[in-house]
Each structure stands twice: as structure tokens, then as C-alpha cells.
Design a protein around this motif. Structure first.
Motif, PDB file in Angstrom:
ATOM      1  N   GLU A  40      16.212  14.875   2.870  1.00 41.12           N
ATOM      2  CA  GLU A  40      15.070  15.106   3.527  1.00 41.12           C
ATOM      3  C   GLU A  40      14.016  15.521   2.348  1.00 41.12           C
ATOM      4  N   THR A  41      14.414  16.250   1.560  1.00 40.06           N
ATOM      5  CA  THR A  41      13.367  16.737   0.433  1.00 40.06           C
ATOM      6  C   THR A  41      13.153  15.655  -0.379  1.00 40.06           C
ATOM      7  N   ALA A  42      14.067  15.038  -0.880  1.00 42.62           N
ATOM      8  CA  ALA A  42      14.083  13.748  -1.771  1.00 42.62           C
ATOM      9  C   ALA A  42      13.096  12.532  -1.262  1.00 42.62           C
ATOM     10  N   ALA A  43      13.347  12.276   0.273  1.00 47.05           N
ATOM     11  CA  ALA A  43      12.521  11.249   0.761  1.00 47.05           C
ATOM     12  C   ALA A  43      11.049  11.537   0.824  1.00 47.05           C
ATOM     13  N   ALA A  44      10.682  12.938   1.285  1.00 47.08           N
ATOM     14  CA  ALA A  44       9.360  13.358   1.140  1.00 47.08           C
ATOM     15  C   ALA A  44       8.829  13.420  -0.106  1.00 47.08           C
ATOM     16  N   ALA A  45       9.684  13.717  -1.417  1.00 42.60           N
ATOM     17  CA  ALA A  45       9.060  13.743  -2.682  1.00 42.60           C
ATOM     18  C   ALA A  45       8.857  12.151  -3.218  1.00 42.60           C
ATOM     19  N   GLU A  46       9.805  11.298  -2.737  1.00 42.21           N
ATOM     20  CA  GLU A  46       9.418  10.007  -3.159  1.00 42.21           C
ATOM     21  C   GLU A  46       8.372   9.423  -2.492  1.00 42.21           C
ATOM     22  N   ALA A  47       7.990   9.872  -1.237  1.00 39.56           N
ATOM     23  CA  ALA A  47       6.702   9.258  -0.428  1.00 39.56           C
ATOM     24  C   ALA A  47       5.569   9.813  -1.335  1.00 39.56           C
ATOM     25  N   ASP A  48       5.616  10.942  -1.821  1.00 39.81           N
ATOM     26  CA  ASP A  48       4.507  11.497  -2.884  1.00 39.81           C
ATOM     27  C   ASP A  48       4.563  10.924  -4.194  1.00 39.81           C
ATOM     28  N   GLY A  49       5.261  10.013  -4.576  1.00 34.50           N
ATOM     29  CA  GLY A  49       5.323   9.286  -5.599  1.00 34.50           C
ATOM     30  C   GLY A  49       6.041   9.725  -6.751  1.00 34.50           C
ATOM     31  N   VAL A  50       7.111  10.661  -6.604  1.00 37.65           N
ATOM     32  CA  VAL A  50       7.971  11.255  -7.505  1.00 37.65           C
ATOM     33  C   VAL A  50       9.200  10.145  -7.638  1.00 37.65           C
ATOM     34  N   PRO A  51       9.295   9.716  -9.175  1.00 40.34           N
ATOM     35  CA  PRO A  51      10.296   8.669  -9.275  1.00 40.34           C
ATOM     36  C   PRO A  51      11.643   8.723  -8.841  1.00 40.34           C
ATOM     37  N   ARG A  52      12.128   7.736  -8.291  1.00 42.91           N
ATOM     38  CA  ARG A  52      13.600   7.763  -7.726  1.00 42.91           C
ATOM     39  C   ARG A  52      14.694   8.358  -8.577  1.00 42.91           C
ATOM     40  N   GLU A  53      14.567   7.674  -9.824  1.00 42.27           N
ATOM     41  CA  GLU A  53      15.624   8.052 -10.898  1.00 42.27           C
ATOM     42  C   GLU A  53      15.696   9.779 -11.168  1.00 42.27           C
TER      43      GLU A  53
END
Length: 183
Positions: A40-53
Motif C-alpha cells: 500500500e505504501t509502495a503504491a501510494a509512493a509510486e503514484a506520487d512519482g517515486v521510481p519503481r526500482e
């Protein structure tokens, strides 16, 4: 060096060995290794532009404080350090939040993930004068490779610029030895 994306099993095995060694090392600071982030944290961060890697790495290890001169940020700390990606007047470096994501510090110089190519870039030998460097040096082909090949090996001592007299006192090197990752 390893390939751009070392298998998750090698990263997981290395982090597990470090966590086991840390649990058996009361003389090493407990905040040396971060935890993990959830989906859940990863998905929210990815939506905010944090690189997937970077997020994939944080799912296994959410930051590592390798010593006073080397830190690989966890997600929350990385988000606080993105100001390093902004352009700096008179700096020849191609700084841009659209192109870079700050993932750590080495010798007072930020370390970046190249958003396009996935490589880890920086100028650790420039220290506090990193903005005056002519170009970035590729430190590793990816975040996991940076951790596995530069921080979780004896190469860490060179990267961190640890004096020979202080090698035996460095907590990160103690942890690496106890985890069987260095001699």
C-alpha cells in the motif's frame, strides 16, 4: 559488477544475513538497517512519482545507515531529500527532479537514481563540493547492484573513505564480516 537487476533472491539473502548478524550484534547500532515498506505504501509512493526500482528495493530494505559517511535512504527519508535534485546556479551537472531521484548520501554528496536509465549516479569523492563536478559518475547499474556490489562488500571501505586505522571500529564493516559478506 553484476547485471542491472540482480535477482531479488541475492538481495533478500544478503539483507537476511545482515539482519541475522545485526540481531546477534548488540555492539552494533540497531538503526543500521531499515525495515521494509508494504504494498500500500509502495503504491501510494509510486503514484506520487517515486521510481519503481527504488520502491522495489525498499520492499526488501527500507534504508541502510552504513556509517557516518554512507547512507542509503529509506522511502520517508528519500522523500525529504529530493531538494538535491533541483538545479543549482553555476553547476555544470544536469540536475532535474524529472531526471533524478536522490536515494542516499556518500561523503556529504548526494547519490541519485537516474529515472530514465536506472543507474545510480553521484560524485562521492567530491564530498561537499559535489555541485562543482563536471559530470556524474555511474556508481552502479541499479539500486540493488549499488547496495550489493558497493555497500555490502569490502568496497564499502574505499567508497566511505575510511582510514586504515579505523577499519576495525567501523560498525558496518563489523556487520558485513559477521554476516559473512567480507573477509
Amino acid at each position: 559488477m553484476t547485471s542491472a537487476s540482480p535477482g531479488p533472491s541475492r538481495l533478500t539473502e544478503t539483507v537476511d544475513a545482515l539482519r541475522t548478524a545485526l540481531a546477534q550484534s548488540p555492539d552494533v547500532l540497531s538503526f543500521t538497517l531499515g525495515g521494509t515498506i508494504d504494498e500500500e505504501t509502495a503504491a501510494a509512493a509510486e503514484a506520487d512519482g517515486v521510481p519503481r526500482e527504488f520502491l522495489d528495493f525498499c520492499r526488501v530494505l527500507d534504508g541502510a545507515s552504513c556509517g557516518p559517511n554512507v547512507q542509503l535512504f529509506g522511502l520517508a527519508e528519500a522523500e525529504e531529500h529530493q531538494f538535491y535534485c533541483g538545479p543549482v546556479v553555476d553547476s555544470p551537472l544536469p540536475l532535474s527532479p524529472e531526471k533524478l531521484y536522490c536515494i542516499g548520501m556518500v561523503n556529504e554528496a548526494p547519490v541519485f537514481l537516474d529515472r530514465a536509465g536506472g543507474g545510480v549516479l553521484g560524485n562521492p569523492e567530491a564530498g561537499g563540493d559535489w555541485v562543482d563536478a563536471e559530470r556524474f559518475e555511474q556508481l552502479a547499474p541499479g539500486v540493488a547492484a549499488f547496495f550489493l556490489d558497493r555497500l555490502a562488500t569490502a568496497d564499502y571501505a574505499r567508497l566511505a573513505e575510511i582510514d586504515d586505522e579505523l577499519l576495525e571500529y567501523d560498525d558496518w564493516l563489523k556487520l558485513l564480516r559477521r554476516a559473512g559478506l567480507t573477509g
